[in-house]
Design a protein around this motif. Structure first.
Motif, short mmCIF file in Angstrom:
data_model
loop_
_atom_site.label_atom_id
_atom_site.label_comp_id
_atom_site.label_asym_id
_atom_site.label_seq_id
_atom_site.Cartn_x
_atom_site.Cartn_y
_atom_site.Cartn_z
N THR A 276 26.57 43.54 35.73
CA THR A 276 25.30 44.13 35.67
C THR A 276 25.18 45.15 34.75
OG1 THR A 276 25.35 43.79 38.07
CG2 THR A 276 23.91 45.57 37.27
N TYR A 277 26.35 46.00 34.41
CA TYR A 277 26.43 47.05 33.54
C TYR A 277 27.45 46.50 32.24
CZ TYR A 277 23.78 49.40 36.76
OH TYR A 277 23.14 49.76 37.99
N LYS A 278 27.44 47.13 31.15
CA LYS A 278 28.41 46.73 30.01
C LYS A 278 29.32 47.34 30.20
CE LYS A 278 27.09 50.63 26.88
NZ LYS A 278 26.67 51.09 25.56
N GLU A 279 29.71 48.15 31.27
CA GLU A 279 31.06 48.80 31.72
C GLU A 279 31.84 47.82 32.43
OE1 GLU A 279 28.41 52.15 30.36
OE2 GLU A 279 28.27 50.56 31.70
N ASP A 280 30.88 46.99 32.96
CA ASP A 280 31.54 45.85 33.84
C ASP A 280 32.46 45.00 33.21
OD1 ASP A 280 30.28 47.15 36.07
OD2 ASP A 280 28.56 45.96 36.09
N LYS A 281 32.38 44.73 31.91
CA LYS A 281 32.84 43.60 31.17
C LYS A 281 34.24 43.55 31.33
CE LYS A 281 32.57 41.17 26.76
NZ LYS A 281 32.37 41.42 25.29
N GLU A 282 35.10 44.79 31.06
CA GLU A 282 36.45 44.99 30.77
C GLU A 282 36.93 44.49 32.45
OE1 GLU A 282 40.14 47.89 29.79
OE2 GLU A 282 37.90 48.41 29.48
N ALA A 283 36.20 45.16 33.42
CA ALA A 283 36.53 44.89 34.64
C ALA A 283 36.65 43.47 35.43
CB ALA A 283 35.93 45.78 35.95
N VAL A 284 35.60 42.62 34.98
CA VAL A 284 35.49 41.25 34.81
C VAL A 284 36.54 40.52 34.25
CG1 VAL A 284 33.86 39.31 34.83
CG2 VAL A 284 32.99 41.49 35.65
N GLN A 285 36.66 40.96 33.07
CA GLN A 285 37.97 40.11 32.21
C GLN A 285 39.36 40.36 32.93
OE1 GLN A 285 37.20 42.13 28.65
NE2 GLN A 285 36.20 40.43 27.59
N ASN A 286 39.54 41.45 33.25
CA ASN A 286 40.62 41.92 34.30
C ASN A 286 40.91 40.88 35.33
OD1 ASN A 286 41.75 43.63 32.18
ND2 ASN A 286 40.78 45.29 33.00
N SER A 287 39.81 40.84 36.23
CA SER A 287 39.91 40.06 37.51
C SER A 287 40.03 38.64 37.12
CB SER A 287 38.17 40.16 38.05
OG SER A 287 37.95 41.62 38.44
N PHE A 288 39.48 38.16 36.15
CA PHE A 288 39.73 36.58 35.78
C PHE A 288 41.17 36.25 35.38
CE2 PHE A 288 35.25 35.75 35.31
CZ PHE A 288 35.08 34.80 36.33
N LYS A 289 41.76 37.47 34.69
CA LYS A 289 43.23 37.33 34.22
C LYS A 289 44.12 37.65 35.53
CE LYS A 289 46.50 39.96 31.59
NZ LYS A 289 46.92 41.11 30.39
N GLU A 290 43.79 38.37 36.60
CA GLU A 290 44.40 38.42 37.74
C GLU A 290 44.47 36.94 38.37
OE1 GLU A 290 43.63 41.59 40.13
OE2 GLU A 290 43.63 43.19 38.63
N LEU A 291 43.23 36.46 38.62
CA LEU A 291 43.28 35.20 39.20
C LEU A 291 43.86 33.93 38.49
CD1 LEU A 291 39.19 35.44 39.91
CD2 LEU A 291 41.08 35.37 41.48
N ILE A 292 44.00 34.12 37.17
CA ILE A 292 44.67 32.98 36.65
C ILE A 292 46.35 33.35 36.91
CG2 ILE A 292 45.20 32.35 34.04
CD1 ILE A 292 42.57 33.24 33.41
N GLU A 293 46.90 34.65 36.87
CA GLU A 293 48.06 34.79 37.10
C GLU A 293 48.61 34.54 38.46
OE1 GLU A 293 48.09 39.05 36.21
OE2 GLU A 293 48.38 38.65 33.98
N LYS A 294 47.61 34.47 39.47
CA LYS A 294 47.95 34.04 40.82
C LYS A 294 47.74 32.55 40.97
CE LYS A 294 46.00 38.35 43.00
NZ LYS A 294 45.05 38.96 43.71
#
Length: 304
Positions: A276-294
């Motif tokens: 929704t906001y440009k500040e969300d981008k890094e958090a989303v990238q980190n979330s996908f990284k966690e899902l891949i690690e899991k």
């Protein structure tokens, strides 16, 4: 049974602030949120994707995702255009705002001939909802109304952004069926309490309540309803001709009020995230990284 995933990707994305937010790279190999949505949908059994986009982003859209995805699943494109109104109607002079999600789905009328699920392009929904909605559609369960639909019900606290307020369809249900959905803006959580722009909703809504994230399951006859409803909508925009929108939650709520639809709520505990906001981008990238690690997703999603 064939089933279609309809992705609404025509949004301008003004709040994201840097480029076209639906095409922001989130995964380790440049995957965008839609890659993961389509991957989950395909895994759940969907066999076709319809992208609703604007004509002016077609070239970039195809280069970023469309050309890659069509190697893995059937793909079609339709274009949302503010000037695409029924015969006898015209766009109010000076209006630039698109007509909303109801008109977006209506744009897909000629290519959606099977049961379908509609989603936002910039929302990550998790795997559970795709599986539940797909299974609901192929079960061909008919509820006690002219129209039968399904809705992914997300837990409100799982759908909030740390970087600003959000808009959600706050839901009330009974015996697994949707009774009302209230499109509510300005939602945030403070000290375990939900605050929003609607004082009446704020008085009773709780973090554990269910919300709509614009993930609806329907049959092609719903698009016929949208077609007729769009004409009625355009006949009644005089109170706000520049900004009034034809929105799915409001449309469905109107159908509930007239008792022409029953909507089965299919609850999911997956956590939403989006840009929704440009500040969300890094958090989303980190979330996908966690899902891949899991091990939820492979590092190379499509193995191209």
């Amino acid at each position: 049974m064939n089933t279609t995933l309809v992705i609404m990707a025509a949004g301008i994305g003004s709040r994201f602030g840097e480029g076209i937010k639906q095409l922001a790279k989130m995964g380790p190999n440049g995957e965008i949120i839609m890659d993961y949505s389509i991957y989950d949908a395909k895994e759940a059994g969907f066999n076709k994707v319809v992208f609703i986009i604007r004509k002016d982003i077609e070239e970039e859209f195809k280069s970023v995702i469309g050309d890659r995805i069509q190697k893995h699943i059937d793909v079609e494109y339709v274009f949302q255009d503010i000037n695409d109104v029924p015969e006898g109607f015209s766009v109010p002079e000076g209006r630039t705002k698109p007509w909303g999600t109801g008109q977006a789905v209506l744009c897909a009328k000629e290519v959606v001939k099977d049961p379908f699920v509609v989603i936002n392009a910039d929302d990550y929904y998790g795997k559970e909802a795709y599986k539940k909605l797909h299974d609901f559609l192929v079960s061909n369960e008919k509820l006690d109304a002219k129209y039968t639909m399904g809705m992914a019900g997300f837990v409100l606290k799982n759908t909030l952004s740390e970087n600003g307020t959000v808009t959600r369809g706050i839901c009330k249900g009974e015996n697994g069926l949707l009774k009302t959905v209230i499109e509510t803006k300005g939602i945030k959580e403070e000290n375990g309490k939900i605050l929003c722009d609607d004082p009446e909703v704020e008085a009773w809504v709780k973090p554990e309540d269910l919300v709509s994230m614009n993930m609806w399951a329907a049959y092609p006859d719903f698009i016929d309803y949208l077609e007729q409803g769009f004409k009625e909508f355009l006949s009644n925009i005089d109170d706000d001709p520049m900004k009034k929108e034809y929105l799915l939650p409001i449309i469905v709520n109107g159908m509930l009020e007239e008792k022409s639809v029953q909507v089965k709520i299919l609850e999911t505990n997956d956590r939403w995230f989006g840009v929704t906001y440009k500040e969300d981008k890094e958090a989303v990238q980190n979330s996908f990284k966690e899902l891949i690690e899991k091990g939820v997703y492979p590092e190379n999603l499509w193995n191209d």
